[in-house]
Design a protein around this motif. Structure first.
Motif, PDB file in Angstrom:
ATOM      1  N   SER A 148      -3.883  10.868  -7.035  1.00 33.97           N
ATOM      2  CA  SER A 148      -3.688   9.498  -6.566  1.00 33.97           C
ATOM      3  C   SER A 148      -3.904   9.387  -5.062  1.00 33.97           C
ATOM      4  O   SER A 148      -3.968   8.283  -4.532  1.00 33.97           O
ATOM      5  CB  SER A 148      -2.274   9.007  -6.886  1.00 33.97           C
ATOM      6  N   GLU A 193       0.859  -1.183   0.000  1.00 35.02           N
ATOM      7  CA  GLU A 193       0.000   0.000   0.000  1.00 35.02           C
ATOM      8  C   GLU A 193       0.891   1.228   0.000  1.00 35.02           C
ATOM      9  O   GLU A 193       1.875   1.297   0.732  1.00 35.02           O
ATOM     10  CB  GLU A 193      -0.911  -0.016   1.234  1.00 35.02           C
ATOM     11  N   LYS A 207      -7.659  -5.290  -2.529  1.00 34.16           N
ATOM     12  CA  LYS A 207      -8.682  -6.244  -2.080  1.00 34.16           C
ATOM     13  C   LYS A 207      -8.340  -7.655  -2.563  1.00 34.16           C
ATOM     14  O   LYS A 207      -8.469  -8.629  -1.818  1.00 34.16           O
ATOM     15  CB  LYS A 207     -10.059  -5.841  -2.613  1.00 34.16           C
ATOM     16  N   SER A 211     -16.607  -6.059 -10.825  1.00 33.97           N
ATOM     17  CA  SER A 211     -17.488  -5.358  -9.887  1.00 33.97           C
ATOM     18  C   SER A 211     -16.888  -4.045  -9.421  1.00 33.97           C
ATOM     19  O   SER A 211     -17.580  -3.192  -8.904  1.00 33.97           O
ATOM     20  CB  SER A 211     -17.794  -6.254  -8.693  1.00 33.97           C
ATOM     21  N   MET A 212     -15.571  -3.855  -9.597  1.00 29.68           N
ATOM     22  CA  MET A 212     -14.963  -2.597  -9.160  1.00 29.68           C
ATOM     23  C   MET A 212     -14.557  -1.733 -10.349  1.00 29.68           C
ATOM     24  O   MET A 212     -13.697  -0.862 -10.243  1.00 29.68           O
ATOM     25  CB  MET A 212     -13.778  -2.879  -8.241  1.00 29.68           C
ATOM     26  N   SER A 213     -15.215  -2.004 -11.486  1.00 27.20           N
ATOM     27  CA  SER A 213     -15.030  -1.161 -12.672  1.00 27.20           C
ATOM     28  C   SER A 213     -13.597  -1.193 -13.211  1.00 27.20           C
ATOM     29  O   SER A 213     -13.099  -0.195 -13.709  1.00 27.20           O
ATOM     30  CB  SER A 213     -15.411   0.288 -12.355  1.00 27.20           C
ATOM     31  N   ILE A 250      -6.665   8.357 -12.036  1.00 25.03           N
ATOM     32  CA  ILE A 250      -7.923   7.827 -11.505  1.00 25.03           C
ATOM     33  C   ILE A 250      -8.126   6.369 -11.913  1.00 25.03           C
ATOM     34  O   ILE A 250      -8.489   5.516 -11.104  1.00 25.03           O
ATOM     35  CB  ILE A 250      -9.110   8.712 -11.927  1.00 25.03           C
ATOM     36  N   LYS A 296      -5.895   4.493  -9.711  1.00 19.94           N
ATOM     37  CA  LYS A 296      -6.367   4.404  -8.325  1.00 19.94           C
ATOM     38  C   LYS A 296      -7.460   3.337  -8.215  1.00 19.94           C
ATOM     39  O   LYS A 296      -7.483   2.555  -7.268  1.00 19.94           O
ATOM     40  CB  LYS A 296      -6.893   5.772  -7.883  1.00 19.94           C
ATOM     41  N   ARG A 297      -8.346   3.304  -9.205  1.00 21.00           N
ATOM     42  CA  ARG A 297      -9.387   2.267  -9.203  1.00 21.00           C
ATOM     43  C   ARG A 297      -8.749   0.887  -9.233  1.00 21.00           C
ATOM     44  O   ARG A 297      -9.168  -0.028  -8.523  1.00 21.00           O
ATOM     45  CB  ARG A 297     -10.253   2.396 -10.454  1.00 21.00           C
ATOM     46  N   ASP A 304      -7.226   0.133  -5.832  1.00 22.88           N
ATOM     47  CA  ASP A 304      -8.291  -0.174  -4.864  1.00 22.88           C
ATOM     48  C   ASP A 304      -8.719  -1.640  -5.028  1.00 22.88           C
ATOM     49  O   ASP A 304      -8.921  -2.360  -4.049  1.00 22.88           O
ATOM     50  CB  ASP A 304      -9.518   0.729  -5.080  1.00 22.88           C
TER      51      ASP A 304
END
Lengths: 267, 987
Positions: free
Chosen positions: B393, B349, B490, B568-570, B479, B482-483, B486
Motif C-alpha cells: 500500500s 491521505e 483526485k 479513466s483510472m481503472s 493494489i 491503492k488504485r 489514487d
C-alpha cells in the motif's frame, strides 16, 4: 533549456511524492506526476519531457515478479491517440533525455530491456534477495569514478535506504556480468565498513554479485538503482542524525541534481 | 478447454523462497528434505490463440533470465513428490487477477478475455512417508479453509494425462431468492434460527423484531408496498449486522450494575459515562486550546495538527479472521483499517500504519489443541499479512510491538492502526465533516461483491468454534485499494463527491445504513451492485464484506465527471441507489421494493442491555525474592525473554520509511538496532512540524486489576511519546479493548465485566489527570476459543495508541551518544515487582503491580519535555518491561558504548534493595543522558524534591557496569548483552 521532469505513478507505485520533492530540491524547472492510466489515455507523452523518473513501489503488487506486469503493459499497452510507449521512450532517449529508475522503477527498466543495453531484450534480472525476505535498512554505497553514469558524478560514498524483496542483480550469462563491470556500468555498489564492495549480508542486503546496487547504459543517461535517493532529502531522514551533525539537505538530492545539471549543460 | 501453464526457475538458479519455506519447517522434516523448488501454475479458463499465448508467457509470466515455462505439459525436474496448492473458488487470487489483466492487454478491447487462476507447486526431494507429505501439505504449505491441495509422487505426476487444469470458477447455480422468515415460533426455534444463520442475535432481540413487525402501522406500510407481512431474510440480516456487538457495542452501551467490595453503583453505559465523558471533560478544560475536531462519530478521530491540517487516526482489531487464516486475516486487517481514515470526513491521505500482535509462545512445547493453528504459523502468517498489506500500500509501518502470552493461543490479537492527514477546509467547508444530501446518488467504488466475508461482523461477535464459517475469511488486495485511493483523492480535490465512508463490517448494510442517517433515508437497488460472479442472494449482496470498497454520495450533477474519472483510472464505480429523507432504508431488487426498514427502529430499536459486574479488591501479596540468581545472570535472562527480546526480525520486513517522512525510526543508534520508544515523522517535506506515534500495552497486570493495567498501559504510551520529544499539551489517545466474553454464561463473567468497568473508570481518571482526550476506539468482546470442550480466553487487553506533535529538530533517540555524557534517572522506583518480567522469569507470585501517580508523573514529564526543547538531552529511554536494567542495556546496545552506574543515589521513596532498583517496573520513569556542559542548566529545571538523580556516566569502554555501594553487581560487555537480547527472535 528547461528541465522538464515526468514522474510516473499509479498501479502500486508509492514513492511519487517524495520523488517529486527531490526533483524540486534539485531544481527541476517543471515536474509533472502522471499515473500510468493517464499515460494510457494519451494525456501525457514521454517524449514531451527530458527527465523521466520511474519511482519505487509495488507495481501490480509484485505479482508475477517485481514490475513484470507493468513492463508488459508498457511494451504492449497502446495509449490512445499517441504512439506506442516504447516509441515515445526511444524518441525521448534519442533526443538526449535522461531516465532514472528507483527500486521498483529500476526493476521495470531491467524487465523492459531498457537497462543495461537499451535494446528491449532483457538480459539481466533483479530477483529475490538471497534471504528470501523483504529488507528495509540503510546501506552504504560507493560510486565508480570511471562510470559514464551522469547521476553519480562527484559522489564518492552515499548512505541510502533499501526497501525491497527482489534486489539481487543476476545476469543471463557470465559474460554479460563481466562486461558490465569492465565497462563501468555498475555505478553504485554496496560496501562494507572499509568501503570495499561486498556480497556479505547485511551490508549487501540482497546478495548481489560483487555488491552491484545499480546499472547504467553505455551513455550513462539511463540509470537504475535499488536504494532510494528520494528517501534522503533531509538530514532527519538519516538514521544517525541524532548522533552526528549533517548538512540540512540529504545526500540523496545530489543524484537528482547531477541529472539536472547534466541536462542543463548538454541540451 | 482450459490451458495450463507452469513456470519455474532454471535448474542453475538458486531458489531463496524455497529456502525460506524450508527454514520455517521443523528440524525433523528439514533433515529429511534434500531439496525443494517452488514453481508456479496458471490455469487460463478459455481459448487463447497460440501466438498470444507465447507472448503472454514470455512477457508476463516467465522471467527470461531466471525462469522457463511450459504450456499444457509439465516442466521437467527431479523430485520425489509434488504438492500443488491453489485457491478454492471465490477466494481472492491477486496474482491471478494481475495475470488476467496482463492477458487482456494482448486482446483487442472488445473481446472477452478468459480468467487466469494462479497456483503454487512445491517440488520436494526427500525421504518422507505418504502421511507426512499430506500433513505437510495441509498444515504447512496450505490452509484448507481457502485453498485446494493436490499431492502426487513423481511417477503419478508425470504419468497423469489428466493434468489438474480445473479452474476454480465459482458456479453457484443458484437462482437468487428472497425468503420471508417466520419469527412467531418458540424460543428454542428462534435460538436455532439465529445460530443456523450466524446472526448472533439473542432470542430477546429476535422477539423485539417480531414485535415490531406485528405492529399495525408497520403491516400497513408493508402491505401498501406489496411486501410480505413477515420480515424477509434481507431485513433480518440487516438487523443482525446493525445490532451486532461488533457494530453496536452493546456491552459498552449497557446499563451495568457494578458492585465493588459490597458497594453497588449503576452505570449507564461505560462508553458514555467514562470514555466519551473523559474526552468531553478534557475538551471543556482545554477551552481555546481544544485539539479535538471530530471524535467518536466518524470512521476515525480527527485532531488539529496545524492551521491547515488535521491528524486522523484509527486502530482496529482483526482477531477472529486471523485465528482462521493468519495471513488473510491480518492482511485484511491492515488494508481494512486504511479505509477508516480514508473514509473520514471528506477523506484523508494516509501517512502511517501501526501494528501490535498478541500471540502465544511460538517455541512452546505444549500440544496444540485440535482445531487451532500452531503459534509459529500464526506468528509468521500475521507478520507476513501486515508486510504485504502495508508494504504494497506504500504506507510506512512506523510503530508496533509483539506481546507473548500463552492465553493468546485460542485467539491471537491483531491490532492494526492507520493515521492520515486531512485538510481542515474542503472547498469552503470543514474537511472533517461529510455533506450527503437527499437526492445524492449512492455510489459503490472499488472491488466487486462476492461471497467472501459474509458474516464477518456477526461471526466476530461470537466465540470461535469448530463450525466457524470459512466465508468469513478473506484476502485483501492492496493494489486494487491503492488504485481506488489514487482515484478518490483526485475526486476529492476536484470536489466530485459529497460524502465518503468505508465498506467494512456489515458491508453495504452498514455503510449505506450509516450514511443514510445524514439525510434520513436511502433507496438501494441490490441488482445494480456489480458482482464477482452470479448467483448471490440479495441478502448476501447486502452484507458481504468483500474488500476494497468505499461507499460515496455523489450529487447528480457531478456523477458523469465522477464516473469518467473513475473509468479513466481503472477503478470500477457504480451508482446503486440514492439517499433520501423518507425515514426508511428501502431495498430494491431489479427496481422492485423487496425490503423496508424504518431508520429509527434500525438504529435505535435495540433496548439497552442490562448487566451485572462484581469486584472484590484483591489482597496485595508479596513474593519472596530473597533467594534469586545474581543480577548479571538475571539481566541476560530478562533480555532473552520474548516480550523484551529484539523485534528487529519484524521491523526489517516492514517498510518503515516509504514517503520519506521518517525522523525517529523504529530502530536507531550506532548499528541501527536500538529500540525506539515511539516513531516520529514529518508529514510535509518542507516543514519541521512532526508527529510522534506511540503505544502502551500490559495485559500481564490484568490478572491483578484491570484498573492498574489500564493506568499502566496509558502511562506507558505517554512515556514513550515523551521520550522521543512529544509535547504533552498535544497528546491524543485511542483505546482498543480486547476482552474475554464478559456476558452471563461465560466463565467468571462478573469478574470479567468488572474488569471492563474498572478499565473504563481508569481511563476517565487518567485522561482527566493528564488532560489527554480519547479520540477514537474500538472494542472486541469475544476473544475466546472453545476447543475440545475447554475455553481458552485472552487476558483483558487494552491497547492505548497515542499521537503527539513536536518540532523534528527536538526529537530524541534512545541510544547512548557520547562517552562522558551524564546518566540520570527520572522518576521514583518502588517495590512493584508484581507480575513483572523479573517475577515471571523466576516464577515468583507477587501481586504488587505498579501504581500510576498521575500528578507526580506529569510534573516530571513536562520538565523533561522542556529540557528537550532546550536541547539539553542527548538520549532518553522509558523504563517498562524489565525495568531499569533492561532499559540501560538497550541504551548501551543502541549506542554500542558502555556505562558505569552507581545505585547509591538512585531515586526512591523508601529504601529498596538493588535488585528491585534494577528490575522493578514502576511507572513514570526514564533514563536520560545529558552532556556535561549542560549539567547545571538541566538540573536547575527541577525542584529539590523531584525524583531525579545523577546515577552514572556513559563510557567509551563497551561494558555495562553497575555498582551497588562498593560492590560491582553487573559487569557485562555490550556485545554479550546484545547477543542475549537479539538471538531469541532471529527467526
Amino acid at each position: 533549456m528547461k528541465v522538464r521532469s515526468l514522474v510516473i505513478s499509479g498501479n502500486g507505485t508509492n514513492c511519487e511524492k517524495e520523488t517529486a520533492w527531490a526533483l524540486k530540491c534539485a531544481g527541476s524547472d517543471m515536474i509533472v506526476t502522471s499515473t500510468i492510466w493517464e499515460m494510457l489515455q494519451g494525456k501525457y507523452s514521454f517524449d514531451d519531457y527530458n527527465f523521466i523518473v520511474f519511482p519505487g513501489g509495488f507495481l501490480d503488487g509484485d505479482h508475477l515478479g517485481s514490475a513484470r506486469a507493468q513492463a508488459h503493459r508498457l511494451k504492449y499497452g497502446t495509449p490512445q491517440q499517441r504512439g506506442p510507449f516504447i516509441d515515445q521512450i526511444s524518441a525521448m532517449i534519442n533526443s538526449g533525455g535522461i531516465i532514472l529508475g528507483i527500486c521498483n522503477g529500476f526493476q521495470l527498466l531491467v524487465k523492459m530491456g531498457i537497462l543495461p543495453d537499451n535494446n528491449l531484450r532483457q538480459n539481466v534480472s533483479l530477483t529475490h534477495n538471497l534471504s528470501g525476505k523483504f529488507e528495509a535498512r540503510w546501506v552504504s554505497c560507493v560510486a565508480d569514478p570511471d562510470s559514464p553514469c551522469v547521476f553519480t558524478k562527484g559522489i564518492e560514498q552515499i548512505d541510502l535506504p533499501v526497501r525491497h524483496g527482489e534486489g539481487r542483480l543476476i545476469f543471463d550469462t557470465e559474460e554479460t556480468g563481466t562486461r558490465l563491470f569492465t565497462n563501468h556500468l555498475v555505478p553504485l555498489k554496496y560496501v562494507d565498513k572499509k568501503n570495499n564492495p561486498t556480497e556479505k549480508y547485511p551490508e549487501n542486503p540482497n546478495g548481489s554479485f560483487r555488491g552491484a546496487a545499480s546499472l547504467c547504459d553505455e551513455t550513462g543517461r539511463i540509470f537504475g538503482l535499488m536504494p532510494h535517493p528520494e528517501a534522503f532529502t533531509h538530514y532527519t531522514n538519516h538514521p544517525s542524525w541524532t548522533r552526528m551533525s549533517l548538512p540540512e539537505e540529504g545526500m540523496g538530492v545530489s543524484i537528482f541534481r547531477n541529472g539536472i545539471d547534466w541536462l542543463r549543460n548538454h541540451l | 478447454m482450459p490451458i495450463r501453464i507452469e513456470t519455474g526457475l532454471k535448474p542453475d538458479r538458486v531458489d531463496p523462497l524455497a529456502t525460506k519455506w524450508l527454514n520455517r519447517l521443523d528440524s525433523s522434516f528439514q533433515n529429511r528434505i534434500n531439496n525443494m523448488r517452488v514453481f508456479k501454475t496458471y490455469i487460463i479458463d478459455g481459448d487463447v490463440p497460440e501466438e498470444i499465448l507465447h507472448i503472454f508467457c514470455e512477457s508476463a509470466l516467465a522471467d527470461p533470465v531466471t525462469s522457463r515455462y511450459s504450456i499444457n505439459k509439465h516442466l521437467v525436474s527431479d523430485f520425489d513428490f509434488v504438492i500443488e496448492v491453489d485457491f478454492k473458488p471465490g477466494v481472492t487470487d491477486n496474482e491471478g487477477r494481475t495475470a488476467s489483466e496482463a492477458l487482456k492487454i494482448l486482446f483487442s478491447s472488445e473481446t472477452d478475455t478468459p480468467g487466469v487462476y494462479s497456483g503454487t507447486q512445491f517440488r520436494i526431494s526427500g525421504d518422507l512417508k505418504d502421511f507426512e507429505i499430506r500433513s505437510l501439505a495441509s498444515d504447512f504449505f496450505a490452509n484448507t479453509l481457502i485453498q485446494r491441495i493436490r499431492v502426487a509422487s513423481y511417477e503419478e505426476f508425470l504419468n497423469s494425462d489428466s493434468l489438474n487444469a480445473n479452474p476454480p470458477v465459482v458456479n453457484l447455480n443458484h437462482e437468487p431468492a428472497i425468503i420471508p422468515i417466520n419469527l412467531t415460533v418458540s424460543d428454542q426455534e428462534l435460538s436455532e434460527l439465529s445460530r443456523k444463520n450466524v446472526w448472533a442475535l439473542t432470542v430477546d432481540e429476535l422477539k423485539i423484531i417480531e414485535n415490531y413487525y406485528s405492529k399495525e402501522d408497520v403491516q400497513e406500510v408493508r402491505k401498501s408496498l406489496g411486501l410480505s407481512s413477515k420480515p424477509v431474510d434481507i431485513e433480518l440480516e440487516c438487523f443482525a449486522q446493525t445490532w451486532s456487538e461488533h457494530c453496536k457495542h452493546k456491552i459498552f452501551n449497557a446499563q451495568i450494575t457494578y458492585t465493588e467490595d459490597g458497594h453497588e453503583e449503576v452505570i449507564d453505559s461505560i462508553f458514555k459515562s467514562c470514555i466519551k465523558k473523559a474526552t468531553e471533560n478534557v475538551r471543556a478544560a482545554a477551552g481555546e486550546n481544544d485539539i479535538c475536531l471530530s471524535v467518536f462519530k466518524d470512521n476515525a478521530g480527527v485532531i488539529r495538527f496545524n492551521d491547515e491540517y488535521g491528524i486522523v487516526f484509527k486502530v482496529e482489531t482483526h482477531n477472529s479472521p486471523s485465528a482462521l487464516d493468519p495471513y488473510g486475516g491480518s492482511l485484511t486487517g491492515i488494508v481494512g483499517v486504511n479505509r477508516d481514515p480514508f473514509g473520514t470526513g471528506m477523506g484523508s491521505e494516509l501517512l502511517f500504519n501501526t501494528n501490535v500482535f498478541c500471540l502465544a509462545d511460538p517455541f512452546g512445547k505444549d500440544e496444540i489443541p485440535l482445531g487451532l493453528l500452531h503459534p509459529m504459523r500464526i506468528l509468521e502468517g500475521v507478520r507476513e499479512g501486515v508486510e504485504d498489506g502495508g508494504n504494497q500500500s506504500g504506507i510506512p509501518t512506523i510503530n508496533g510491538s509483539v506481546v507473548f502470552d500463552n492465553r493468546y493461543l485460542g485467539k491471537p490479537l491483531v491490532y492494526c492502526g492507520t493515521g492520515g492527514i486531512i485538510p481542515l477546509k474542503h472547498m469552503d467547508r470543514d474537511g472533517f465533516e461529510k455533506y450527503p444530501e437527499s437526492g445524492h446518488l449512492i455510489v459503490m467504488c472499488g472491488g466487486r461483491v462476492g461471497m467472501d466475508g459474509i458474516h464477518g461482523a456477526t461471526f466476530s461477535s461470537e466465540e470461535l468454534h469448530e463450525e466457524s464459517p470459512s466465508s468469513a475469511v478473506q484476502i485483501g488486495d492492496p493494489i486494487t485499494q491503492k488504485r481506488m485511493f489514487d482515484f478518490l483523492i483526485k475526486a476529492r480535490d476536484l470536489n466530485l463527491y459529497s460524502g465518503i465512508t468505508d465498506n467494512g463490517a456489515g458491508g453495504l448494510s452498514s455503510s449505506v445504513g450509516e450514511m443514510a442517517q445524514f439525510t434520513g433515508g436511502a433507496r438501494l437497488d441490490l441488482a445494480m451492485v456489480p458482482l464477482k460472479y452470479e448467483g448471490l442472494d440479495p441478502w448476501e449482496i447486502l452484507v458481504s464484506e468483500s474488500q476494497e470498497r468505499m461507499t460515496l454520495s455523489v450529487c447528480p450533477t457531478k456523477i458523469e465527471e465522477f464516473l469518467n474519472l473513475s473509468r479513466s483510472m481503472s477503478v470500477e464505480s457504480t451508482v446503486i441507489g440514492e439517499f433520501n429523507s423518507s425515514g426508511y432504508f428501502e431495498i430494491l431488487f431489479n427496481k422492485r421494493t423487496v425490503a423496508l426498514m424504518d431508520m429509527d427502529f434500525l438504529h435505535n430499536g435495540l433496548p439497552q442491555m442490562k448487566l451485572k459486574a462484581k469486584w472484590s479488591s484483591p489482597e496485595i501479596f508479596r513474593g519472596d525474592f530473597s533467594d534469586v540468581p545474581q543480577a548479571s545472570e538475571m539481566l541476560h535472562r530478562l533480555l532473552s525473554r520474548l516480550n523484551i527480546a529484539s523485534k528487529e526480525y519484524w521491523v526489517r520486513q516492514y517498510d518503515h520509511e516509504v514517503k520519506g517522512t521518517s525522523v525517529i525510526k523504529p530502530l536507531m543508534g550506532a548499528e541501527n538496532d536500538g529500540p525506539s520508544d515511539s516513531a516520529v515523522i514529518r508529514p510535509f517535506h518542507h516543514s519541521m512540524e512532526a508527529i510522534c506515534v506511540s503505544h502502551g500495552i500490559c495485559p500481564r497486570y490484568s490478572d491483578v486489576d484491570a484498573y492498574h493495567m489500564t493506568m499502566n498501559a496509558f502511562d506507558e504510551a505517554v512515556r514513550n511519546a515523551i521520550a522521543t520529544g512529544g509535547d504533552p499539551e498535544t497528546f491524543a489517545a485511542l483505546d482498543n479493548f480486547c476482552w474475554p466474553d464478559p456476558l452471563e454464561g461465560a466463565e467468571n463473567s462478573e469478574f470479567k465485566l468488572a474488569s471492563l468497568v474498572r478499565s473504563a473508570k481508569a481511563l476517565l481518571e487518567i485522561c482527566e489527570a493528564y488532560q489527554i482526550p480519547l479520540i477514537s476506539g474500538k472494542d472486541s468482546m469475544k476473544n475466546d476459543a472453545r476447543v475440545d470442550g475447554t475455553v481458552i480466553s485472552v487476558p483483558p487487553t487494552l491497547l492505548i495508541s497515542l499521537t503527539g506533535i513536536l518540532s523534528a529538530q527536538n526529537a530524541v533517540s534512545m541510544d547512548f551518544k557520547n562517552p562522558g555524557d551524564l546518566i540520570y534517572v527520572a522518576g521514583s522506583t518502588r517495590n512493584e515487582m508484581g507480575h513483572s518480567e523479573y517475577a515471571l522469569e523466576l516464577g515468583i507470585e507477587d501481586t504488587a503491580i505498579p501504581v500510576v501517580k498521575t500528578k507526580e508523573f506529569m510534573k516530571i514529564y513536562k520538565i523533561i519535555h522542556l529540557a528537550m526543547r532546550k536541547q539539553f538531552i542527548n538520549s532518553c529511554h522509558d523504563m517498562s518491561d524489565g525495568g531499569f536494567g533492561v532499559s540501560l542495556a538497550e541504551m548501551a546496545i543502541g549506542g554500542r558504548t558502555g556505562c558505569e552506574i552507581n545505585l547509591s543515589s538512585f531515586p526512591v521513596d523508601v529504601s529498596i534493595d538493588p535488585n528491585t532498583m534494577l528490575f522493578s517496573e514502576s511507572a513514570g520513569r526514564f533514563i536520560l543522558t545529558v552532556p556535561q556542559k549542560k549539567k547545571l542548566e538541566f538540573e536547575s529545571l527541577f525542584d529539590n524534591s523531584d525524583p531525579i538523580a545523577l546515577v552514572g556516566e556513559v563510557k567509551k569502554e563497551n561494558r555495562v557496569i553497575v555498582k551497588s555501594s562498593h560492590e560491582t553487581i553487573i559487569d557485562e560487555t555490550v556485545e554479550s548483552l546484545f547477543q542475549s537480547w537479539h538471538k531469541p527472535l532471529e527467526l
